[in-house]
Design a protein around this motif. Sequence first.
Motif, PDB file in Angstrom:
ATOM      1  N   PRO A 101      19.669 -37.243 -29.710  1.00  9.76           N
ATOM      2  CA  PRO A 101      21.489 -37.910 -29.571  1.00  9.76           C
ATOM      3  C   PRO A 101      22.650 -36.574 -28.834  1.00  9.76           C
ATOM      4  O   PRO A 101      22.566 -35.540 -29.353  1.00  9.76           O
ATOM      5  N   MET A 102      23.271 -37.473 -27.902  1.00 10.27           N
ATOM      6  CA  MET A 102      24.448 -35.728 -27.701  1.00 10.27           C
ATOM      7  C   MET A 102      25.589 -36.569 -27.502  1.00 10.27           C
ATOM      8  O   MET A 102      25.980 -37.353 -26.709  1.00 10.27           O
ATOM      9  N   ILE A 103      27.243 -35.875 -28.185  1.00  6.46           N
ATOM     10  CA  ILE A 103      28.522 -36.539 -27.442  1.00  6.46           C
ATOM     11  C   ILE A 103      28.861 -35.382 -26.665  1.00  6.46           C
ATOM     12  O   ILE A 103      28.676 -34.102 -27.437  1.00  6.46           O
ATOM     13  N   LEU A 104      29.418 -35.802 -25.539  1.00  5.24           N
ATOM     14  CA  LEU A 104      30.349 -34.319 -24.607  1.00  5.24           C
ATOM     15  C   LEU A 104      31.811 -35.068 -24.575  1.00  5.24           C
ATOM     16  O   LEU A 104      31.617 -36.033 -24.041  1.00  5.24           O
ATOM     17  N   ALA A 105      32.791 -34.193 -24.812  1.00  8.59           N
ATOM     18  CA  ALA A 105      33.878 -35.033 -24.794  1.00  8.59           C
ATOM     19  C   ALA A 105      34.662 -34.037 -24.773  1.00  8.59           C
ATOM     20  O   ALA A 105      34.971 -32.682 -25.098  1.00  8.59           O
ATOM     21  N   GLY A 106      36.050 -34.477 -23.658  1.00  8.51           N
ATOM     22  CA  GLY A 106      37.022 -33.747 -23.795  1.00  8.51           C
ATOM     23  C   GLY A 106      37.678 -33.477 -22.355  1.00  8.51           C
ATOM     24  O   GLY A 106      37.357 -34.088 -21.247  1.00  8.51           O
ATOM     25  N   VAL A 152      25.720 -40.077 -19.791  1.00  5.59           N
ATOM     26  CA  VAL A 152      25.818 -41.981 -19.589  1.00  5.59           C
ATOM     27  C   VAL A 152      28.219 -41.916 -19.206  1.00  5.59           C
ATOM     28  O   VAL A 152      28.036 -41.450 -20.381  1.00  5.59           O
ATOM     29  N   ARG A 153      28.703 -41.519 -18.684  1.00  7.65           N
ATOM     30  CA  ARG A 153      29.773 -41.257 -18.407  1.00  7.65           C
ATOM     31  C   ARG A 153      30.736 -43.166 -18.888  1.00  7.65           C
ATOM     32  O   ARG A 153      30.803 -44.162 -18.475  1.00  7.65           O
ATOM     33  N   GLU A 154      31.432 -42.503 -20.255  1.00 16.91           N
ATOM     34  CA  GLU A 154      32.344 -43.962 -20.969  1.00 16.91           C
ATOM     35  C   GLU A 154      33.169 -43.997 -21.003  1.00 16.91           C
ATOM     36  O   GLU A 154      34.123 -44.928 -21.071  1.00 16.91           O
ATOM     37  N   ALA A 155      34.371 -42.537 -20.442  1.00 24.20           N
ATOM     38  CA  ALA A 155      35.312 -43.151 -20.296  1.00 24.20           C
ATOM     39  C   ALA A 155      36.495 -43.191 -19.085  1.00 24.20           C
ATOM     40  O   ALA A 155      37.014 -42.576 -18.265  1.00 24.20           O
ATOM     41  N   PHE A 171      48.848 -40.413 -14.751  1.00 26.02           N
ATOM     42  CA  PHE A 171      48.585 -40.809 -13.629  1.00 26.02           C
ATOM     43  C   PHE A 171      47.145 -40.296 -13.764  1.00 26.02           C
ATOM     44  O   PHE A 171      46.777 -40.776 -12.392  1.00 26.02           O
ATOM     45  N   LEU A 172      46.351 -40.085 -14.367  1.00 22.13           N
ATOM     46  CA  LEU A 172      45.463 -38.600 -13.708  1.00 22.13           C
ATOM     47  C   LEU A 172      43.715 -38.973 -15.143  1.00 22.13           C
ATOM     48  O   LEU A 172      43.815 -38.785 -16.652  1.00 22.13           O
ATOM     49  N   PRO A 173      42.857 -39.557 -15.165  1.00 23.80           N
ATOM     50  CA  PRO A 173      41.666 -39.523 -15.893  1.00 23.80           C
ATOM     51  C   PRO A 173      40.874 -38.363 -15.630  1.00 23.80           C
ATOM     52  O   PRO A 173      40.250 -37.707 -15.665  1.00 23.80           O
ATOM     53  N   MET A 174      41.599 -37.245 -16.633  1.00 18.40           N
ATOM     54  CA  MET A 174      41.366 -35.774 -17.110  1.00 18.40           C
ATOM     55  C   MET A 174      40.389 -35.578 -18.018  1.00 18.40           C
ATOM     56  O   MET A 174      39.772 -34.945 -18.734  1.00 18.40           O
ATOM     57  N   ASP A 175      40.388 -36.926 -18.898  1.00 22.45           N
ATOM     58  CA  ASP A 175      39.733 -36.961 -20.808  1.00 22.45           C
ATOM     59  C   ASP A 175      38.580 -36.978 -20.115  1.00 22.45           C
ATOM     60  O   ASP A 175      38.239 -38.699 -19.867  1.00 22.45           O
ATOM     61  N   HIS A 176      37.063 -37.148 -20.658  1.00 21.49           N
ATOM     62  CA  HIS A 176      36.088 -37.472 -20.657  1.00 21.49           C
ATOM     63  C   HIS A 176      34.951 -37.910 -21.834  1.00 21.49           C
ATOM     64  O   HIS A 176      34.809 -36.924 -22.872  1.00 21.49           O
ATOM     65  N   VAL A 177      34.758 -38.612 -21.938  1.00 18.63           N
ATOM     66  CA  VAL A 177      33.179 -39.485 -22.909  1.00 18.63           C
ATOM     67  C   VAL A 177      31.879 -39.878 -22.242  1.00 18.63           C
ATOM     68  O   VAL A 177      32.032 -40.495 -21.916  1.00 18.63           O
ATOM     69  N   MET A 178      30.974 -38.629 -22.509  1.00 26.20           N
ATOM     70  CA  MET A 178      29.672 -38.561 -22.618  1.00 26.20           C
ATOM     71  C   MET A 178      28.299 -38.646 -23.180  1.00 26.20           C
ATOM     72  O   MET A 178      28.465 -37.979 -24.296  1.00 26.20           O
ATOM     73  N   THR A 179      27.818 -39.812 -23.056  1.00 31.96           N
ATOM     74  CA  THR A 179      26.869 -39.931 -24.438  1.00 31.96           C
ATOM     75  C   THR A 179      25.219 -39.873 -23.838  1.00 31.96           C
ATOM     76  O   THR A 179      24.897 -39.891 -22.658  1.00 31.96           O
ATOM     77  N   ARG A 180      24.286 -39.419 -24.649  1.00 30.96           N
ATOM     78  CA  ARG A 180      22.879 -40.086 -24.150  1.00 30.96           C
ATOM     79  C   ARG A 180      21.736 -39.669 -25.475  1.00 30.96           C
ATOM     80  O   ARG A 180      22.414 -39.106 -26.272  1.00 30.96           O
TER      81      ARG A 180
END
Length: 96
Positions: free
Chosen positions: A8-13, A34-37, A59-68
């Motif tokens: 399992p992995m979470i990649l966020a930032g 999977v892009r969560e954010a 006004f920009l989506p620059m921070d992301h959370v991805m999982t697998r």
Amino acid sequence: MVDKIDGPMILAGDFNTTTWSYSLRNFAARNGFVREALNMLTFPMSWYYFDASRDTLPFLPMDHVMTRGGVVVHDIHTGRPTASDHLPVVFKFSVN
């Protein structure tokens, strides 16, 4: 590098790219994330011009959370403003 990590992995930032970026989309697909954010507006909280800072709404989506790998996100939202020029992304998750 992430393709060498099992389990399992979470990649966020802050990825310095938007959710509609082809490079981010391809990175996620290539590595099984999977892009969560998607489209959470997190940047900028301040706008700098003429050597002055002005508060603004993000006004920009620059921070992301991805999982697998079996990570399940149950809740995801932006947090309260901090001293950062980004809003924090807060999420609850579980791992099988």
